[in-house]
Write an enzyme that holds these catalytic residues in place. Sequence first.
Site, PDB file in Angstrom:
ATOM      1  N   THR A 130       0.801  -1.226   0.000  1.00  0.00           N
ATOM      2  CA  THR A 130       0.000   0.000   0.000  1.00  0.00           C
ATOM      3  C   THR A 130       0.836   1.280   0.000  1.00  0.00           C
ATOM      4  O   THR A 130       0.289   2.375   0.064  1.00  0.00           O
ATOM      5  CB  THR A 130      -0.934   0.035   1.226  1.00  0.00           C
ATOM      6  N   PHE A 174       0.235  -4.714   3.322  1.00  0.00           N
ATOM      7  CA  PHE A 174       1.299  -4.315   4.241  1.00  0.00           C
ATOM      8  C   PHE A 174       1.752  -2.902   3.928  1.00  0.00           C
ATOM      9  O   PHE A 174       1.556  -2.380   2.823  1.00  0.00           O
ATOM     10  CB  PHE A 174       2.484  -5.289   4.181  1.00  0.00           C
ATOM     11  N   CYS A 175       2.378  -2.275   4.937  1.00  0.00           N
ATOM     12  CA  CYS A 175       2.949  -0.933   4.791  1.00  0.00           C
ATOM     13  C   CYS A 175       4.088  -0.808   5.793  1.00  0.00           C
ATOM     14  O   CYS A 175       4.461  -1.791   6.440  1.00  0.00           O
ATOM     15  CB  CYS A 175       1.890   0.149   4.987  1.00  0.00           C
ATOM     16  N   THR A 176       4.645   0.370   5.940  1.00  0.00           N
ATOM     17  CA  THR A 176       5.861   0.541   6.737  1.00  0.00           C
ATOM     18  C   THR A 176       5.658   0.143   8.200  1.00  0.00           C
ATOM     19  O   THR A 176       6.373  -0.710   8.733  1.00  0.00           O
ATOM     20  CB  THR A 176       6.357   1.989   6.673  1.00  0.00           C
ATOM     21  N   ILE A 203       6.136  -3.553   8.031  1.00  0.00           N
ATOM     22  CA  ILE A 203       7.435  -4.043   7.574  1.00  0.00           C
ATOM     23  C   ILE A 203       8.478  -3.922   8.679  1.00  0.00           C
ATOM     24  O   ILE A 203       9.332  -4.802   8.844  1.00  0.00           O
ATOM     25  CB  ILE A 203       7.891  -3.247   6.330  1.00  0.00           C
TER      26      ILE A 203
END
Length: 300
Positions: A130, A174-176, A203
């Site tokens: 994302t 998923f993202c940071t 992540i």
Amino acid sequence: MLTVAAFYKFTTFSDPAVLKDPLAKIACGQGVKGTILLAGEGINGTIAGTREGVDTVLAHIRTLPGCADLEWKESAAEAMPFGRLKVRLKREIVTMGQPDVDPRASVGAYIAPEDWNALISDPDVAVIDTRNDYEVAIGTFAGAIDPKTQSFGAFPDWWKANSEGFTGKKIAMFCTGGIRCEKATNWLIGQGVEEVFHLKGGILKYLESIPESESLWRGECFVFDQRVAVGHGLKEGRHVLCHACRRPLAPEDLAHPDFEEGVSCAACIGTYSDADRKRFRERQRQVELAEARGEDHFGS
């Protein structure tokens, strides 16, 4: 060694403006720097400082309405990764621009880092990154779909244009650090998607928890501070920033003929005017003069 803490919490602040000054005063008093966003929907930030300083700020945040169970991700930095402290009031703590989205109501199923590999290896699961295109460019999970969006606000339009290709699929996102997926999964649920999952802690938590020998992550993870990127074990990566367009650059990018320190890189060489370049060169000159004096320069 300094402590870096990234955190967010979706909660209801009836008057976020009254929270701003006390939070800034405590952080400044502890020498903590970074960026903290406040909105009616909650808080989002990344801060850095001494162990004691960061702990003091986090303890204060946990006293705010709905924040007693605040979670955060920690990493370390040899040098201060922020030039100053910014506490800002925003309409959203992560901007999606969808007024009906509310992660406080429902989100996708959280998947622990230890269970993520098995999920995304399932052929019935579509894995979607994302994050923005420049973040994906330096690292992502093997086989993940890159929407090639330039902002998180573009994600809903991308999904509407491509949703038919995901019919019958489970969706893993998923993202940071997890915050964008809170909104993205809520939005997909609102679009009628029945099986939506997202990586708990993002992540950063995966890179902290999963040994590199077992990892399905490829490359580095972009972070929004002067470290630029981190790798497995949350060790600082090899990327630097183009201070014109703020995109991450690998060491080999610095050898490109379009790269000029503080002025341009191959990605933005045709973006700015000659007047912009002149301004960037003067800023870079001031940065170099400040460095020669052993001082920080906010423009860097």
